[in-house]
Design a protein around this motif. Structure first.
Motif, PDB file in Angstrom:
ATOM      1  N   LEU A 161     -28.532 -30.252 -55.918  1.00 59.90           N
ATOM      2  CA  LEU A 161     -28.104 -31.786 -55.622  1.00 59.90           C
ATOM      3  C   LEU A 161     -28.929 -33.012 -56.746  1.00 59.90           C
ATOM      4  O   LEU A 161     -28.222 -34.417 -56.722  1.00 59.90           O
ATOM      5  CB  LEU A 161     -28.959 -32.138 -54.351  1.00 59.90           C
ATOM      6  N   TRP A 324     -36.398 -29.936 -51.590  1.00 56.85           N
ATOM      7  CA  TRP A 324     -35.969 -30.865 -50.495  1.00 56.85           C
ATOM      8  C   TRP A 324     -36.619 -32.056 -50.288  1.00 56.85           C
ATOM      9  O   TRP A 324     -36.427 -33.070 -49.495  1.00 56.85           O
ATOM     10  CB  TRP A 324     -35.424 -30.002 -49.254  1.00 56.85           C
TER      11      TRP A 324
ATOM     12  N   PHE B  66     -30.557 -24.446 -45.193  1.00 57.04           N
ATOM     13  CA  PHE B  66     -29.751 -25.433 -46.606  1.00 57.04           C
ATOM     14  C   PHE B  66     -28.624 -25.235 -46.881  1.00 57.04           C
ATOM     15  O   PHE B  66     -28.182 -26.465 -47.722  1.00 57.04           O
ATOM     16  CB  PHE B  66     -30.847 -24.668 -47.383  1.00 57.04           C
ATOM     17  N   MET B  69     -27.426 -28.456 -45.441  1.00 55.77           N
ATOM     18  CA  MET B  69     -27.493 -29.115 -45.387  1.00 55.77           C
ATOM     19  C   MET B  69     -27.030 -29.612 -47.148  1.00 55.77           C
ATOM     20  O   MET B  69     -26.674 -31.173 -47.775  1.00 55.77           O
ATOM     21  CB  MET B  69     -28.679 -29.375 -45.779  1.00 55.77           C
ATOM     22  N   PHE B  70     -26.516 -28.838 -47.465  1.00 59.82           N
ATOM     23  CA  PHE B  70     -25.801 -29.256 -49.440  1.00 59.82           C
ATOM     24  C   PHE B  70     -24.705 -29.166 -49.288  1.00 59.82           C
ATOM     25  O   PHE B  70     -24.609 -30.246 -49.764  1.00 59.82           O
ATOM     26  CB  PHE B  70     -25.779 -27.305 -49.792  1.00 59.82           C
ATOM     27  N   PHE B  73     -25.001 -33.250 -48.648  1.00 60.27           N
ATOM     28  CA  PHE B  73     -25.188 -33.887 -49.584  1.00 60.27           C
ATOM     29  C   PHE B  73     -24.106 -33.894 -50.293  1.00 60.27           C
ATOM     30  O   PHE B  73     -23.753 -34.595 -51.496  1.00 60.27           O
ATOM     31  CB  PHE B  73     -26.976 -33.643 -49.868  1.00 60.27           C
ATOM     32  N   ASP B  74     -23.133 -32.438 -50.299  1.00 58.78           N
ATOM     33  CA  ASP B  74     -21.912 -33.045 -51.862  1.00 58.78           C
ATOM     34  C   ASP B  74     -21.459 -33.586 -51.554  1.00 58.78           C
ATOM     35  O   ASP B  74     -20.725 -34.810 -52.959  1.00 58.78           O
ATOM     36  CB  ASP B  74     -22.162 -31.292 -51.649  1.00 58.78           C
ATOM     37  N   GLU B  76     -21.832 -36.568 -49.571  1.00 59.32           N
ATOM     38  CA  GLU B  76     -22.384 -37.958 -50.148  1.00 59.32           C
ATOM     39  C   GLU B  76     -21.586 -38.470 -51.054  1.00 59.32           C
ATOM     40  O   GLU B  76     -21.134 -39.369 -52.411  1.00 59.32           O
ATOM     41  CB  GLU B  76     -23.698 -37.785 -49.794  1.00 59.32           C
ATOM     42  N   ILE B 102     -26.595 -44.473 -47.771  1.00 62.22           N
ATOM     43  CA  ILE B 102     -27.849 -43.452 -48.190  1.00 62.22           C
ATOM     44  C   ILE B 102     -29.043 -43.551 -47.581  1.00 62.22           C
ATOM     45  O   ILE B 102     -29.217 -42.987 -47.477  1.00 62.22           O
ATOM     46  CB  ILE B 102     -28.508 -44.342 -49.611  1.00 62.22           C
ATOM     47  N   LEU B 109     -31.824 -36.414 -43.685  1.00 68.59           N
ATOM     48  CA  LEU B 109     -32.974 -35.161 -44.123  1.00 68.59           C
ATOM     49  C   LEU B 109     -34.175 -35.543 -44.013  1.00 68.59           C
ATOM     50  O   LEU B 109     -34.217 -34.446 -43.144  1.00 68.59           O
ATOM     51  CB  LEU B 109     -32.803 -35.632 -45.465  1.00 68.59           C
ATOM     52  N   TRP B 113     -35.987 -32.988 -41.473  1.00 69.98           N
ATOM     53  CA  TRP B 113     -37.490 -32.130 -42.043  1.00 69.98           C
ATOM     54  C   TRP B 113     -38.151 -32.340 -40.941  1.00 69.98           C
ATOM     55  O   TRP B 113     -39.786 -31.820 -40.755  1.00 69.98           O
ATOM     56  CB  TRP B 113     -37.443 -33.553 -42.927  1.00 69.98           C
ATOM     57  N   LEU B 118     -37.041 -27.887 -43.193  1.00 73.39           N
ATOM     58  CA  LEU B 118     -36.820 -27.487 -44.274  1.00 73.39           C
ATOM     59  C   LEU B 118     -38.162 -26.545 -44.685  1.00 73.39           C
ATOM     60  O   LEU B 118     -39.151 -26.881 -45.924  1.00 73.39           O
ATOM     61  CB  LEU B 118     -37.453 -28.416 -44.912  1.00 73.39           C
ATOM     62  N   ARG B 119     -38.513 -25.972 -43.824  1.00 69.21           N
ATOM     63  CA  ARG B 119     -39.489 -24.680 -44.165  1.00 69.21           C
ATOM     64  C   ARG B 119     -39.284 -23.092 -44.578  1.00 69.21           C
ATOM     65  O   ARG B 119     -37.824 -22.837 -43.767  1.00 69.21           O
ATOM     66  CB  ARG B 119     -40.618 -25.092 -43.484  1.00 69.21           C
TER      67      ARG B 119
END
Lengths: 345, 121
Positions: A161, A324, B66, B69-70, B73-74, B76, B102, B109, B113, B118-119
């Motif tokens: 990304l 990220w 992830f 979420m990939f 965004f992909d 996007e 955006i 995102l 978070w 995201l951890r």
């Protein structure tokens, strides 16, 4: 596009044969150069040793010796492995590498294919290698391999990304996806009215260039992002069960991809085959273009390998956090800022 | 055949070239290398001890969030690319539209978070 000043008009199959031969050289020559120059020599000098010195002057024939050695090594396929997938994996990785080289132009008339989706095609085929790595890790039926492949997949998709989003700034500035068009935009562009050196996008897109290089580093699974092949944790990750020639294929694939990603960075951010001060449609560039490009490839690759030999390995969660929470938001900001500047000025 | 299709044919040729290169190297090796597989050699490598458990063990895929979420965004990115190439023609209108687009995705995102996805989980 000016006309080709060749004495003979070549048929399509002849052109394609030439393209295939040149493509082979374009994949293997930078790969060999990078391995000898950086992995063998620069790394050794940075660690206060000489590196290979026996084969040829300054060990320059070491690569041939290595290939000869690997050719004689026994090919061991684990009894438990899924044989078909295990054997197909190196093919998939190399196909991804060979398709990547297609879009890189070497001069005004020197290109493998001239398609309007150039950089988009490159980013699309670069992700085929993820499938190859997942195949390799899963088919080995080994715990190290499986863990390595899963880590690699998580890493490659996370850093794809920022890689793609960093390119977007260049696309906005150039107004085209065609690689030749991007080179031309840099050759003919000007920065705030000053056009003396053209407009290499590294100046106006420095943030994009930095993000691109970091993402490339992760895509190549090189230190500091080498958790998928971390030798102290996972032996060699998804490559654990590979030996001899099959291992060498993955190795060639990795360094050829390093060379091609350097070429992509050179084309997108450093002006590709163009050198400032000359007319970009000059036929001269069909001769010196590839050499200029190779020089820029080595320059970018030097940066990539410098990072590789300098930094220690990240932790797995730090890797994901960096992608990220830092790189993706930064590149989104970069896109919006570039868009605003493009429209306002 | 049109010029357009011909340039895509080169893509197929290069794919074939890659397969040929790997095939040639492996074939060349098979002429030179020994082939004496023993039971110990073809055992999976687990740091020298006998491998434990079945062929494919279960493991925890920690990054499935992830992966989701990939995809977000992909998709996007697929929308942003044509916009980026034609921004000059769209002007201010295109800029505002894409800023909203955006912003909404950045909100996604940000939500992940704050939800602590995201951890390391």
């Amino acid at each position: 596009m000016n006309t080709l000043t060749l004495a003979v008009e070549l048929a399509y199959w002849q052109q394609t044969t030439i393209r295939a031969v040149v493509g082979l050289v374009a994949v293997l020559l930078p790969a060999g150069t990078l391995v000898y120059l950086f992995l063998f020599k620069m790394m050794s000098f940075m660690q206060s040793r000489l590196g290979p010195m026996e084969a040829g002057p300054y060990g320059s024939l070491q690569l041939l010796a290595e290939v000869g050695k690997f050719l004689q090594k026994e090919d061991i396929v684990p009894a438990n492995a899924d044989r078909v997938v295990f054997k197909a994996a190196p093919f998939v990785v190399l196909v991804s590498t060979f398709l990547l080289v297609l879009v890189i132009p070497g001069g005004p008339d020197l290109m493998f294919i001239d398609v309007d989706t150039g950089i988009f095609l490159a980013l699309a085929v670069s992700s085929i290698s993820v499938i190859g790595i997942l195949m390799a890790g899963w088919a080995s039926a080994s715990k190290y391999s499986l863990l390595g492949a899963l880590r690699a997949t998580g890493q490659l998709i996370a850093y794809e990304l920022p890689l793609v989003l960093a390119v977007m700034g260049v696309v906005i500035q150039a107004g085209t996806l065609n690689m030749q068009g991007i080179v031309m935009a840099q050759a003919e562009g000007e920065i705030f009215g000053f056009g003396g050196i053209g407009s290499p996008f590294i100046i106006t897109q420095f943030l994009g260039f930095a993000i691109f290089l970091i993402a490339v580093q992760a895509e190549l699974t090189q230190p500091p992002f080498d958790m998928p092949v971390a030798e102290s944790e996972l032996v060699t990750g998804y490559l654990t069960e590979y030996s001899g020639m099959r291992f060498l294929m993955f190795f060639i694939g990795e360094f050829a991809t390093a060379g091609i990603f350097s070429a992509l960075a050179a084309t997108l951010f450093l002006g590709g085959w163009y050198v400032p001060g000359l007319d970009p449609t000059d036929n001269l560039f069909n001769v010196i273009g590839p050499m200029v490009l190779l020089g820029k490839i080595i320059l970018v690759a030097f940066l990539i390998f410098w990072f590789r030999f300098t930094y220690p390995r990240f932790r797995e969660d730090q890797l994901q956090t960096l992608a990220w929470k830092v790189l993706i938001p930064l590149s989104l900001v970069n896109i919006v800022a570039t868009g605003v500047l493009k429209v306002v000025f | 055949m049109s010029e357009f299709l011909r340039s895509w044919l080169v893509l197929v040729v290069f794919g074939g070239l890659a397969v040929a290169v790997v095939g040639t190297f492996l074939g060349l090796g098979s002429l030179l290398r020994p082939q004496r597989a023993t039971e110990q050699k073809v055992m999976n490598y687990e740091s020298g001890v006998d491998p434990q458990g079945d062929r494919w063990s279960q493991s925890n895929i920690r990054y499935y969030v992830f992966a989701l979420m990939f995809v977000l965004f992909d998709v996007e990115v697929v929308f942003i690319f044509p916009w980026a190439a034609r921004l000059e023609a769209y002007g201010m209108f295109g800029l505002v539209e894409m800023a909203i687009f955006i912003f909404i995705l950045a909100l996604g995102l940000f939500y992940a978070w704050r939800k602590r996805l995201l951890r390391w989980i």
